[in-house]
Enzyme design. Structure first.
Site, PDB file in Angstrom:
ATOM      1  N   ASP A   1       0.866  -1.171   0.000  1.00  0.00           N
ATOM      2  CA  ASP A   1       0.000   0.000   0.000  1.00  0.00           C
ATOM      3  C   ASP A   1       0.912   1.234   0.000  1.00  0.00           C
ATOM      4  O   ASP A   1       2.086   1.147   0.389  1.00  0.00           O
ATOM      5  CB  ASP A   1      -0.887  -0.049   1.255  1.00  0.00           C
ATOM      6  CG  ASP A   1      -1.723   1.194   1.413  1.00  0.00           C
ATOM      7  OD1 ASP A   1      -2.264   1.687   0.402  1.00  0.00           O
ATOM      8  OD2 ASP A   1      -1.824   1.682   2.561  1.00  0.00           O
TER       9      ASP A   1
ATOM     10  N   ASP B   1      -0.026   5.070   0.939  1.00  0.00           N
ATOM     11  CA  ASP B   1      -0.171   6.052   2.031  1.00  0.00           C
ATOM     12  C   ASP B   1      -0.191   5.362   3.402  1.00  0.00           C
ATOM     13  O   ASP B   1      -0.981   4.457   3.645  1.00  0.00           O
ATOM     14  CB  ASP B   1      -1.455   6.861   1.824  1.00  0.00           C
ATOM     15  CG  ASP B   1      -1.445   7.623   0.500  1.00  0.00           C
ATOM     16  OD1 ASP B   1      -0.359   8.001   0.036  1.00  0.00           O
ATOM     17  OD2 ASP B   1      -2.539   7.828  -0.071  1.00  0.00           O
TER      18      ASP B   1
HETATM   19 MG   LIG Z   1      -2.792   3.182   3.620  1.00  0.00          MG
END
Ligand SMILES: [Mg+2]
Ligand SMILES: [Zn+2]
Length: 184
Positions: A8, A10
């Protein structure tokens, strides 16, 4: 049977700022560049898998997403690290209808796996929210890491929504260490 490392963006790669649309706000988390550099040297494709519903909501554009990714790539390159593929879903069901790419759907992981010759069954997914790990599980990834960066502590405290076998680690560096220890 090539292994790949899905992550992922962020809250895992960079500091979570809630809808990151400005490259000036793109800041790498500590230790991330060194960890990705280890994967690079091990020949493991590093594939970023990111929901960017801010596009569907009109907070920023796809061009902004790409500018942020370019900035992160630049910050990583300065420390000798490289992302092999950047994938994002610009959709949100309330604004653009259903799609097959928004996590927890597996679409982005499956596409990335196909484009980089990676077998999800021997790969890892690392994220800070349940939907990251669910997307991994839905793509057939069995090595799942929840990090305590980004929303990770909140996810850990909530204690539900995580697929079976998901391991909790402090950060991306610890996930990479465990992944490389698992060998081929
Ligand atoms: Mg995230
Ligand atoms: Zn989508």
């Amino acid at each position: 049977m090539n292994r790949g490392f899905f992550i992922d963006r962020d809250g895992v790669l960079n500091v979570e700022v809630n809808y990151l649309g400005d490259p000036a706000d793109a800041v790498l988390l500590p230790g991330v560049a060194a960890a990705i550099g280890r994967l690079n040297r091990a020949g493991v494709p590093v594939l970023v898998i990111s929901n960017q519903a801010g596009v569907a909501k009109g907070y920023f554009t796809e061009a902004d997403v790409k500018r942020v990714n370019d900035r992160l790539a630049e910050l990583l390159a300065a420390e000798g690290a490289r992302i092999d593929g950047w994938y994002y879903c610009p959709h949100h069901p309330d604004f653009t209808g259903a799609c097959g790419c928004r996590k927890p759907a597996p679409g982005m992981l499956l596409r990335a796996a196909g484009e980089h010759g990676v077998d999800p069954a021997v790969s890892a997914m690392t994220g800070d929210r349940p939907s990251d790990l669910e997307a991994g599980a839905n793509a057939g990834v069995t090595e799942l890491y929840l990090v305590r960066t980004g929303y990770g502590r909140r996810t850990e405290a909530a204690g539900d929504g995580l697929p079976p076998g998901c391991r909790i680690v402090d950060d991306l560096a610890e996930a990479v260490t465990k992944f490389l220890e698992n060998g081929m």
